[in-house]
Design an enzyme around this catalytic site. Structure first.
Site: not given
Length: 314
Positions: A82, A180, A184
């Site tokens: 991970d 998101y 980003k």
């Protein structure tokens, strides 16, 4: 396995060791195969979890990509850690160094979606998306940078490259994707800082905002992402393999001098993104009253370019 437009690899990355995160499927898989086709040894990282990051991890996707690379005569190794944990990110860099003795290129690609309108977005879903995208980029960058700094200190300045993965959602926003889009956008900021800080260690850092058919897009944008009809011979514009040539070039020594930049990559198009640029401005040389500031601002907005619309996940 092919890389160039004529179906043959050119050896652009011969001898380089490349890490690609989230490389078990979609864009990451395409990047890993493309780097291997150009002669790179590839560390294929993937947890093998679901589209939303849920479910137990599986070594299957990463192992399958390694098998594909080896079947084509390339070299690759799987990593199932991970990368959004310090130990996982450190072990990823360690696998490259222990297996191949060096690290030249890091491609940060891993991520997943948990889309909700802001009023319905749970705190856990915010944290999970920020963790895999933004924290995952930071931790791999941190541990790779520590290695490259040590190399420079030992008199072995590398020709190192980092390619981060942002999104059109991060550049312009996307309704229903507050977590998101924020992650980003954060990756763009991280890219700019890393490019400025890591240049002294021989490292170039850039970001891409890709558009392609992946698990993230093929259902939400099914019509746009659909491949052309079988037997038509039409260009498959949304194939993830269309993005990989730019990523491979950015990850090679041939991209010398290109750093701190963001590129959109979609189908056969490459676009250099300009980022925030000053628009119309006015300076009265003294403090504004609120109403006067508002009046001046409306005039400036009338002179400014019309903003581009928000659009969905890329």
């Amino acid at each position: 396995m092919t890389a160039s437009s004529d179906g043959h690899g050119t050896g652009l990355c011969a001898g380089r060791v490349v890490i690609v995160t989230g490389a078990g499927r979609g864009l990451g898989r395409a990047h890993a195969l493309a780097f291997a086709a150009e002669g790179a040894k590839v560390v294929v990282n993937d947890l093998g979890v679901g589209l939303d990051g849920a479910g137990g991890s599986s070594p299957g996707p990463a192992r399958q990509v390694v098998d594909e690379i080896e079947a084509a005569g390339g070299e690759a190794v799987a990593h199932g850690g991970d990368i959004a944990t310090g130990a996982g990110a450190a072990s990823l860099i360690g696998v490259a160094l222990d297996t191949y003795g060096r690290l030249d290129t890091l491609v940060n690609n891993a991520g997943f979606l948990r889309d909700r309108m802001l009023v319905n977005l749970d705190e856990d879903d915010w944290d999970a998306v920020m963790r895999v995208h933004l924290k995952g980029h930071f931790l791999t960058l941190k541990h790779a940078a520590a290695h490259w700094r040590a190399e420079t200190g030992a008199g072995r300045t590398p020709v190192a490259r980092v390619i981060n993965t942002s999104s059109g959602a991060g550049l312009l926003g996307s309704v229903g994707q507050g977590n998101y889009s924020a992650a980003k956008a954060g990756i763009v900021g991280l890219t700019l800082v890393a490019a400025a800080e890591m240049g002294r260690y021989g490292v170039q850092v850039n970001a891409i905002a890709p558009a392609a058919r992946t698990r993230m897009t093929e259902q939400t944008f099914a019509e746009t992402m659909a491949p052309p009809g079988e037997g038509t011979g039409a260009f498959d514009a949304m194939a993830p393999e269309n993005v990989s040539p730019l990523v491979v070039w950015l990850g090679s020594a041939a991209s010398d001098g290109v750093t701190g930049r963001v590129f959109e990559a979609e189908a056969g198009r490459i676009t250099v993104m300009d980022g925030w640029r000053p628009g119309p401005s006015v300076d009265r040389g003294a403090r504004w009253a609120p109403a006067e500031a508002g009046e001046a601002t409306r005039k400036l907005l009338a002179e400014a370019e019309v903003g581009r619309p928000v659009y969905g996940v890329r």
